[in-house]
Write an enzyme that holds these catalytic residues in place. Structure first.
Site, mmCIF file in Angstrom:
data_model
loop_
_atom_site.group_PDB
_atom_site.id
_atom_site.type_symbol
_atom_site.label_atom_id
_atom_site.label_comp_id
_atom_site.label_asym_id
_atom_site.label_seq_id
_atom_site.Cartn_x
_atom_site.Cartn_y
_atom_site.Cartn_z
ATOM 1 N N HIS A 45 -6.990 -8.425 6.931
ATOM 2 C CA HIS A 45 -6.843 -7.167 6.894
ATOM 3 C C HIS A 45 -6.348 -6.328 7.907
ATOM 4 O O HIS A 45 -4.959 -6.723 8.125
ATOM 5 C CB HIS A 45 -8.628 -6.893 7.081
ATOM 6 C CG HIS A 45 -9.065 -5.342 6.952
ATOM 7 N ND1 HIS A 45 -9.503 -4.374 8.004
ATOM 8 C CD2 HIS A 45 -8.021 -4.316 5.958
ATOM 9 C CE1 HIS A 45 -9.719 -3.627 6.950
ATOM 10 N NE2 HIS A 45 -9.380 -3.478 6.143
ATOM 11 N N HIS B 71 -2.167 -4.502 3.528
ATOM 12 C CA HIS B 71 -2.355 -4.971 4.580
ATOM 13 C C HIS B 71 -1.679 -6.011 5.351
ATOM 14 O O HIS B 71 -1.798 -6.021 6.337
ATOM 15 C CB HIS B 71 -3.890 -5.399 4.913
ATOM 16 C CG HIS B 71 -4.687 -4.318 4.182
ATOM 17 N ND1 HIS B 71 -5.138 -2.856 5.785
ATOM 18 C CD2 HIS B 71 -5.590 -3.947 3.352
ATOM 19 C CE1 HIS B 71 -5.786 -2.639 5.601
ATOM 20 N NE2 HIS B 71 -6.694 -2.346 3.736
ATOM 21 N N HIS C 98 -4.178 -2.680 -2.659
ATOM 22 C CA HIS C 98 -3.932 -0.925 -2.864
ATOM 23 C C HIS C 98 -2.791 -0.773 -2.248
ATOM 24 O O HIS C 98 -3.402 -0.472 -1.141
ATOM 25 C CB HIS C 98 -5.200 -0.499 -2.478
ATOM 26 C CG HIS C 98 -6.256 -0.898 -1.376
ATOM 27 N ND1 HIS C 98 -5.922 -2.210 -1.095
ATOM 28 C CD2 HIS C 98 -6.503 -0.759 0.034
ATOM 29 C CE1 HIS C 98 -6.584 -3.015 -0.142
ATOM 30 N NE2 HIS C 98 -6.979 -1.692 0.326
ATOM 31 N N ASP D 205 -14.659 0.194 -2.822
ATOM 32 C CA ASP D 205 -14.878 -0.116 -1.958
ATOM 33 C C ASP D 205 -16.637 -0.114 -2.169
ATOM 34 O O ASP D 205 -17.520 0.258 -0.895
ATOM 35 C CB ASP D 205 -14.952 0.506 -0.582
ATOM 36 C CG ASP D 205 -14.294 -0.402 0.655
ATOM 37 O OD1 ASP D 205 -13.347 -1.537 0.084
ATOM 38 O OD2 ASP D 205 -12.202 -0.202 0.182
ATOM 39 N N HIS E 161 -8.732 -1.989 -6.344
ATOM 40 C CA HIS E 161 -9.857 -1.836 -5.469
ATOM 41 C C HIS E 161 -10.773 -0.361 -4.826
ATOM 42 O O HIS E 161 -10.310 0.433 -4.876
ATOM 43 C CB HIS E 161 -8.789 -1.833 -3.704
ATOM 44 C CG HIS E 161 -9.209 -2.314 -2.366
ATOM 45 N ND1 HIS E 161 -9.133 -3.546 -1.983
ATOM 46 C CD2 HIS E 161 -9.858 -1.414 -1.853
ATOM 47 C CE1 HIS E 161 -9.512 -3.525 -0.894
ATOM 48 N NE2 HIS E 161 -10.686 -2.395 -0.717
ATOM 49 N N ASP F 218 -8.676 2.551 -4.183
ATOM 50 C CA ASP F 218 -9.166 2.436 -2.755
ATOM 51 C C ASP F 218 -10.501 3.793 -2.391
ATOM 52 O O ASP F 218 -10.223 4.132 -1.762
ATOM 53 C CB ASP F 218 -8.380 2.411 -1.077
ATOM 54 C CG ASP F 218 -8.569 2.011 -0.761
ATOM 55 O OD1 ASP F 218 -10.272 1.766 -0.753
ATOM 56 O OD2 ASP F 218 -8.447 2.038 0.152
ATOM 57 N N GLU G 84 -11.488 -8.981 0.677
ATOM 58 C CA GLU G 84 -10.801 -7.982 1.500
ATOM 59 C C GLU G 84 -10.703 -8.364 2.623
ATOM 60 O O GLU G 84 -11.456 -8.517 4.084
ATOM 61 C CB GLU G 84 -10.944 -6.236 1.681
ATOM 62 C CG GLU G 84 -9.526 -6.161 2.351
ATOM 63 C CD GLU G 84 -9.843 -4.904 2.387
ATOM 64 O OE1 GLU G 84 -10.438 -3.922 1.792
ATOM 65 O OE2 GLU G 84 -8.890 -3.764 2.663
HETATM 66 ZN ZN LIG Z 1 -7.650 -1.753 2.403
#
Ligand SMILES: [Zn+2]
Length: 405
Positions: free
Chosen positions: A178, A219, A240, A50, A48, A346, A151
Site C-alpha cells: 500500500h 500502489h 485500481h 473498500d 476494488h 475504489d 490491499e
Molecule cells: Zn488503494
C-alpha cells in the site's frame, strides 16, 4: 469558455440552443439505455471497493456488520440498491489494512477478512466467490459474486505461511504494497529502498502464482511493477490504477509498463479517484495523501481516521468529469490494447469523484460515454469483466500447472 464561443452561442439564439440541447438529451438517453441493457448481459467486475473498511470505521457503530444495513441507503457509496442500479455482477471487496499502523498487521487483517466474510454471508444478494466458475454461476443466479482482495503485503508479516493461510480464507488477490515500503517491496508513495522487489519479494510473487492468487500492482513503485512483470508466471492486475500519461502521479501506470501487458496478459482496472484522474485535482489531493501517510505513521486505526478527517476534509478540490475517466480508458486501450482494461472504482476508499460517478450506481453513465465514443458491445464486454475473468482463469491454470510439479 472563450469570449469567441460565448459570442457564437449568443448568435445562435435561444431556440436553436434549446433544440440542440434536446437532441443531445435524446442521444444521452439512448446511450444510457443501451449501457443498462448491455450490463444486464455482460458481467461487470469491479476490482476494488473498500466497503469492509467503511464498516470498520463507521462513526455510529464501528465494525458492526449488522448495523451497517446494506438494504437501506447508507451514508457511504455502496449499498445493495445502488449496486443493482450500477449493474455490478462481481466485486472484489478490498480487505485493506493501513501499513502505517506499524504492528499488529495479521490480527487487523484477519479482522477485516472477518468483517468482509460476515457482510457477504448476511445478504442473499451477495454470493461468496473465489473462482471464475463461482463468478459465472453467481451471475446466472442474479447474485453479486463477492471476492476478496487484500490491499497491502505488510499483512503477511514476511511469512509465506501467512500468505497461504490468507488464500485458504478466500483472498484472491494481494496488492503487493500500500503506501509504505515493505522489507521486500517498494511502494509508489515512498522513496525507493530496494529498487523494486527483493529476492524474498520474488518468492512472494512465485508463491502467489502457485496458489492462484492474482498479483496486484496498484500502489507499487515502477521498479516493483517491472520486477513483478519479469518474475510472474501468471497475468498481473492493477486493481485500481489509471494512466500516468493522462494524469502524471506515481499511483498511475506508465506507458512503458502498459506496453508489456499483452505479453503478460494482465489488466489495468481503471480507478475513478478524482486525484488520479485529473491533474488539476491531483495537484491538491496527492500531496494531502502524502501528508496523511506521514502523519499517521505509528498511529492506531482510530487516531489515523481522525487525522484523515482533518487532512482530507479541509481540501477544496476542483471538479472533474466522466469524460476524463473515459480518456484514461481510451489511452490504455491505445497503448496496451482492448484486452487489458478493466474497472476498479475504489468506492468507499475515497471521497472525491468525477461528477456523475459519485457512487456504485454510476457505472452505466461511464458505459454510455464510451458508447457515444463509438465503442462496440464486444469491447465494452471485455472492459466490463471478460478481461479480468480471463486473467483470473489464466492464474487458476498456472496454479494447477505449478502445483503438479
Ligand atoms: Zn488503494
Amino acid at each position: 469558455m472563450t469570449n469567441l464561443r460565448r459570442g457564437l452561442l449568443a448568435a445562435c439564439g435561444l431556440v436553436t440552443f434549446a433544440a440542440l440541447s434536446t437532441a443531445a438529451h435524446a442521444d444521452e438517453d439512448k446511450a444510457l439505455a443501451h449501457a443498462r441493457q448491455l450490463l444486464k448481459k455482460a458481467i461487470l467486475v469491479d476490482g476494488h471497493n473498500d466497503l469492509p473498511w467503511a464498516i470498520r470505521i463507521d462513526k455510529k457503530a464501528p465494525g458492526d456488520v449488522a448495523a451497517y444495513d446494506l438494504n437501506g441507503t447508507v451514508a457511504g457509496q455502496t449499498d445493495l440498491k445502488r449496486l443493482d442500479k450500477g449493474g455490478i455482477g462481481a466485486q472484489f471487496w478490498s480487505v485493506y489494512i493501513p501499513g502505517e499502523i506499524g504492528s499488529g498487521f495479521a490480527r487487523t487483517q484477519l479482522e477485516q477478512i472477518d468483517i468482509a466474510r460476515r457482510m457477504i454471508e448476511r445478504y442473499p444478494k451477495l454470493q461468496f466467490a473465489t473462482t471464475v466458475a463461482d463468478i459465472r454461476a453467481a451471475h446466472r443466479e442474479g447474485r453479486i459474486a463477492s471476492l476478496m482482495g487484500m490491499e497491502g503485503g505488510h499483512a503477511i508479516e514476511n511469512s509465506l505461511g501467512a500468505l497461504r493461510a490468507y488464500y485458504e480464507l478466500g483472498v484472491r488477490y494481494m496488492t503487493l504494497t500500500h503506501n509504505v515500503n515493505l522489507d521486500w517491496a517498494d511502494s509508489a508513495a515512498k522513496p525507493p529502498e530496494h529498487g523494486g522487489l527483493t529476492k524474498f519479494g520474488e518468492d512472494v510473487v512465485l508463491e502467489m502464482n502457485k496458489l492462484g492468487m492474482l498479483v496486484d500492482l496498484a500502489h507499487v513503485s515502477d521498479d516493483t511493477m517491472d520486477d513483478a512483470l519479469r518474475v510472474s508466471k501468471a497475468p498481473v492486475i492493477f486493481s485500481h490504477s489509471s494512466a500516468r500519461a493522462i494524469c502524471d502521479v506515481p499511483r498511475n501506470v506508465p506507458d512503458s509498463i502498459l506496453k508489456r501487458l499483452p505479453e503478460n496478459g494482465g489488466v489495468v482496472m481503471v480507478t475513478f479517484v478524482a486525484g488520479f484522474i485529473d491533474p488539476e485535482v491531483a495537484k491538491i489531493q496527492v500531496p494531502a495523501m502524502a501528508e496523511l501517510s506521514r502523519r499517521t505513521q505509528g498511529k492506531s486505526v482510530e487516531e489515523a481516521e481522525k487525522i484523515a478527517d482533518e487532512v482530507m476534509g479541509k481540501l477544496k478540490l476542483p471538479k472533474t468529469n466522466i469524460a476524463k475517466v473515459a480518456d484514461h480508458i481510451e489511452h490504455i486501450r491505445k497503448v496496451a490494447g482492448v484486452k487489458h482494461i478493466g474497472l476498479g472504482g475504489d468506492y468507499d476508499g475515497n471521497s472525491d469523484w468525477p461528477v456523475g460517478l459519485e457512487d456504485v450506481s454510476s457505472y452505466p453513465l461511464l458505459f454510455a460515454e464510451l458508447i457515444r465514443r463509438g465503442w462496440s458491445d464486444e469491447d465494452l464486454t471485455l472492459l466490463a469483466g471478460e478481461n479480468v475473468l480471463r486473467a483470473l482463469a489464466q492464474a487458476e491454470n498456472v496454479s494447477r500447472q505449478l502445483s503438479k510439479k
